[in-house]
Design an enzyme around this catalytic site. Structure first.
Site, PDB file in Angstrom:
ATOM      1  N   ARG A   4       0.801  -1.232   0.000  1.00 39.99           N
ATOM      2  CA  ARG A   4       0.000   0.000   0.000  1.00 39.99           C
ATOM      3  C   ARG A   4       0.834   1.283   0.000  1.00 39.99           C
ATOM      4  O   ARG A   4       0.308   2.374  -0.181  1.00 39.99           O
ATOM      5  CB  ARG A   4      -0.956  -0.006   1.200  1.00 39.99           C
TER       6      ARG A   4
ATOM      7  N   ASP B 223       7.435  -1.614  11.104  1.00 38.81           N
ATOM      8  CA  ASP B 223       6.591  -0.517  10.616  1.00 38.81           C
ATOM      9  C   ASP B 223       5.819   0.180  11.741  1.00 38.81           C
ATOM     10  O   ASP B 223       4.821   0.829  11.501  1.00 38.81           O
ATOM     11  CB  ASP B 223       5.629  -1.024   9.533  1.00 38.81           C
TER      12      ASP B 223
ATOM     13  N   ARG C   5      28.605  25.024   1.823  1.00 41.14           N
ATOM     14  CA  ARG C   5      28.575  23.690   1.210  1.00 41.14           C
ATOM     15  C   ARG C   5      29.527  22.743   1.953  1.00 41.14           C
ATOM     16  O   ARG C   5      30.272  23.184   2.830  1.00 41.14           O
ATOM     17  CB  ARG C   5      28.911  23.822  -0.272  1.00 41.14           C
TER      18      ARG C   5
HETATM   19  C1  UD1 Z   1      -0.270  -8.177  12.776  1.00 43.08           C
HETATM   20  C2  UD1 Z   1      -0.891  -9.069  13.843  1.00 43.08           C
HETATM   21  C3  UD1 Z   1      -2.118  -8.368  14.403  1.00 43.08           C
HETATM   22  C4  UD1 Z   1      -1.746  -7.034  14.951  1.00 43.08           C
HETATM   23  C5  UD1 Z   1      -1.022  -6.191  13.901  1.00 43.08           C
HETATM   24  C6  UD1 Z   1      -0.478  -4.944  14.550  1.00 43.08           C
HETATM   25  C7  UD1 Z   1      -0.430 -11.386  13.192  1.00 43.08           C
HETATM   26  C8  UD1 Z   1      -1.001 -12.614  12.593  1.00 43.08           C
HETATM   27  N1  UD1 Z   1      -1.255 -10.336  13.250  1.00 43.08           N
HETATM   28  O1  UD1 Z   1      -1.220  -8.066  11.734  1.00 43.08           O
HETATM   29  O2  UD1 Z   1      -2.699  -9.192  15.419  1.00 43.08           O
HETATM   30  O3  UD1 Z   1      -2.889  -6.347  15.410  1.00 43.08           O
HETATM   31  O4  UD1 Z   1       0.071  -6.911  13.342  1.00 43.08           O
HETATM   32  O5  UD1 Z   1       0.068  -4.068  13.595  1.00 43.08           O
HETATM   33  O6  UD1 Z   1       0.713 -11.391  13.617  1.00 43.08           O
HETATM   34  N2  UD1 Z   1       5.963  -9.738   8.206  1.00 43.08           N
HETATM   35  C9  UD1 Z   1       7.044 -10.485   7.848  1.00 43.08           C
HETATM   36  N3  UD1 Z   1       6.850 -11.700   7.257  1.00 43.08           N
HETATM   37  C10 UD1 Z   1       5.622 -12.207   7.034  1.00 43.08           C
HETATM   38  C11 UD1 Z   1       4.504 -11.434   7.404  1.00 43.08           C
HETATM   39  C12 UD1 Z   1       4.697 -10.203   7.995  1.00 43.08           C
HETATM   40  O7  UD1 Z   1       8.183 -10.069   8.045  1.00 43.08           O
HETATM   41  O8  UD1 Z   1       5.550 -13.306   6.510  1.00 43.08           O
HETATM   42  C13 UD1 Z   1       6.177  -8.426   8.823  1.00 43.08           C
HETATM   43  C14 UD1 Z   1       5.614  -7.303   7.974  1.00 43.08           C
HETATM   44  O9  UD1 Z   1       6.614  -6.833   7.085  1.00 43.08           O
HETATM   45  C15 UD1 Z   1       5.259  -6.270   9.031  1.00 43.08           C
HETATM   46  C16 UD1 Z   1       4.908  -7.117  10.243  1.00 43.08           C
HETATM   47  O10 UD1 Z   1       5.461  -8.381  10.035  1.00 43.08           O
HETATM   48  O11 UD1 Z   1       6.367  -5.432   9.359  1.00 43.08           O
HETATM   49  C17 UD1 Z   1       3.392  -7.232  10.471  1.00 43.08           C
HETATM   50  O12 UD1 Z   1       2.845  -7.887   9.361  1.00 43.08           O
HETATM   51  P1  UD1 Z   1       1.446  -7.462   8.757  1.00 43.08           P
HETATM   52  O13 UD1 Z   1       1.149  -8.336   7.597  1.00 43.08           O
HETATM   53  O14 UD1 Z   1       1.376  -6.007   8.580  1.00 43.08           O
HETATM   54  O15 UD1 Z   1       0.492  -7.941   9.964  1.00 43.08           O
HETATM   55  P2  UD1 Z   1      -0.927  -7.391  10.281  1.00 43.08           P
HETATM   56  O16 UD1 Z   1      -1.907  -8.012   9.342  1.00 43.08           O
HETATM   57  O17 UD1 Z   1      -0.899  -5.941  10.386  1.00 43.08           O
HETATM   58 CA    CA Z   2       0.547  -4.112   9.726  1.00 47.40          CA
END
Ligand code: UD1
Ligand code: CA
Length: 457
Positions: A15, A101, A331
């Site tokens: 996004r 993030d 500079r």
């Molecule tokens: C996750 C949580 C959710 C929480 C939210 C808070 C889980 C299943 N869910 O959801 O309960 O409320 O964060 O922001 O954990 N990432 C990886 N590898 C992966 C998947 C994700 O490194 O395979 C990293 C992403 O880059 C990101 C973070 O993990 O920095 C969170 O992943 P994201 O997919 O945003 O999780 P949410 O759906 O937001």
């Molecule tokens: Ca997230």
């Protein structure tokens, strides 16, 4: 107790609509993931493991050198991501999991989470907060005794669970041994077909291991950044936080809304910062300075009692009690001493100007060493470039460079030498000498009258 952090940063961040991975987008001049790393270290975490996947090389380049890396080539979920760091998880470690993030999380909050986790002897503790619109977040489900039961993702939640306002921040503490064991037991039988880290909570609970939810922060601090709009919201919150910290330390900021100070900038007390100032990178500003409106200072040091107005300073050092601007441009590698005046429309590059010297107006000083008590007149140009190569000028202590002179480098003007105004100096000038290098003035008496007579013929 060994605190180790695992930072999830393998995702792409679709996004953001960016060719760069999400976690290296900056908030107040620092990559989001580096805010998370910084705050972890400040709160007592000794070792950091970053989970990288998308554009891992690009992310790795931005991380501190002591960061350990675990690769997740396919993003199969947050639980899967943590599994990639399994080799780093020792049984007696306390593992802190954070997301790359969530740049706004604060040191005090992490410290309180750690204390809550340790004091209650939990196997896992999740940091939570309550929000009026929990859409998108995992919900914290508690039992009748208000103890944590499980975390349910938005897409897997029942209608009743969706009403829960307490959400999972994505920040946790785990006992190393229990985490390792429970990671082996998670599956991907859920709405997203992912291995959820959140499932470890229920697994532990089912085994009779104590798990906790610490509702100890606000959504302002725990918000995840998923889009540019959220990025700008995070920027706004962080900027206000940075500005307030400087004010608490004794800096006057005239207008907090129009003052942009990046995360690593230091400012001494009794310094006043005017609207439109941008202080960036590793800038250090002394005490009792005035940073005037629209000044942009990047990776530079400014000494005490110095005034900068409406000027740009990059990768440079400015001493004490010096004035810069309005409209000066320092500079990279400008090294300006104490009690110096760099006035309007003066450009300096790769040059040292020692104490008590002045360049008050309209000069270019490039590739030079200017000594103490030197006066550089209006419009002086250090001619440093012949179209191919750059050459150095040396102007020693006490020299006076008359207005509108050119010093053609390589050249040395010795101590106390005097350059007559309008001279183009191409040879070294000895100590105490006068150098004049221009056409003598010619006077033609009555010339105008003769011209007029000719014109009227
Ligand atoms: C996750 C949580 C959710 C929480 C939210 C808070 C889980 C299943 N869910 O959801 O309960 O409320 O964060 O922001 O954990 N990432 C990886 N590898 C992966 C998947 C994700 O490194 O395979 C990293 C992403 O880059 C990101 C973070 O993990 O920095 C969170 O992943 P994201 O997919 O945003 O999780 P949410 O759906 O937001
Ligand atoms: Ca997230």
């Amino acid at each position: 107790m060994n605190f180790k952090a695992i930072i999830l940063a393998a995702g792409k961040g679709t996004r953001m609509k960016s060719k760069y991975p999400k976690v290296i987008h900056k908030v107040c001049g620092k990559e989001m993931v580096n805010h998370v790393i910084n705050v972890s270290k400040k709160s007592g975490v000794k070792e950091i493991v970053a989970i990288l996947g998308h554009e891992s090389e690009v992310v790795k380049e931005k991380l501190p050198k002591d960061t350990m890396i675990a690769m997740q080539t396919e993003q199969l979920g947050t639980g899967h991501a943590v599994m990639m760091a399994k080799d780093y998880i020792n049984e007696d470690d306390t593992i802190v999991v954070l997301c790359g993030d969530t740049p706004l999380v604060r040191e005090e909050t992490l410290e309180r989470l750690f204390a809550y986790h340790i004091d209650n002897e939990y196997h896992a503790t999740v940091l939570t907060t309550k929000v009026s619109n929990p859409t998108g977040y995992g919900r914290i489900i508690r039992d009748k005794n208000e103890d944590l039961l499980k975390i349910v993702e938005q897409k897997d939640a029942s209608e009743e669970e969706k009403l829960v306002e307490e959400i999972n921040s994505g920040i946790y503490c785990f006992n190393g041994k229990t985490l390792r064991e429970s990671l082996d037991l998670i599956d991907n039988n859920n709405a997203q077909g992912e291995y959820y880290l959140t499932d470890t909570i229920k697994i532990m609970r089912d085994k009779g291991q104590k798990v906790g939810a610490y509702n100890g922060s606000t959504i302002e601090e725990l918000m995840g950044v998923n889009s540019r709009v959220e990025l700008s919201r995070a920027e706004e919150i962080m900027r206000r936080r940075i500005n307030e910290a400087h004010m608490v330390n004794g800096v006057t900021i005239i207008d907090v809304n129009s003052t942009y100070i990046e995360a690593d900038v230091e400012i001494g007390n009794d310094t006043i910062v005017y609207p439109g100032a941008m202080l960036k990178g590793n800038t250090k500003i002394g005490s009792n300075c005035t940073i005037g409106m629209n000044s942009s200072i990047t990776n530079s040091q400014i000494g005490d009692y110095t005034e900068v107005e409406n000027s740009t300073i990059i990768d440079s050092i400015v001493g004490e009690n010096t004035t810069v601007g309005p409209y000066a441009y320092l500079r990279p590698k400008s090294n300006i001493g104490n009690n110096v005046k760099i006035g309007d429309f003066v450009e300096v590059k790769n040059a040292t100007i020692e104490d008590n010297s002045k360049a008050s107006h309209l000069s270019y000083i490039g590739d030079a060493h200017v000594g103490k008590n030197v006066n550089i007149g209006c419009g002086v140009v250090f001619v440093n470039y012949d179209g191919k190569n750059k050459f150095k000028s040396v102007v020693k202590d006490g020299a006076f460079i008359g207005s509108n002179s050119n010093l053609v480098a390589p050249i040395t003007v010795e101590e106390d030498a005097f350059i007559a105004t309008g001279s183009t100096i191409t040879h070294d000038v000895p100590k105490g000498a006068l150098a004049v290098a221009r056409q003598r003035q010619v006077i033609k008496e009555g010339w105008v009258e003769k011209k007029n007579q000719n014109d009227n013929k």
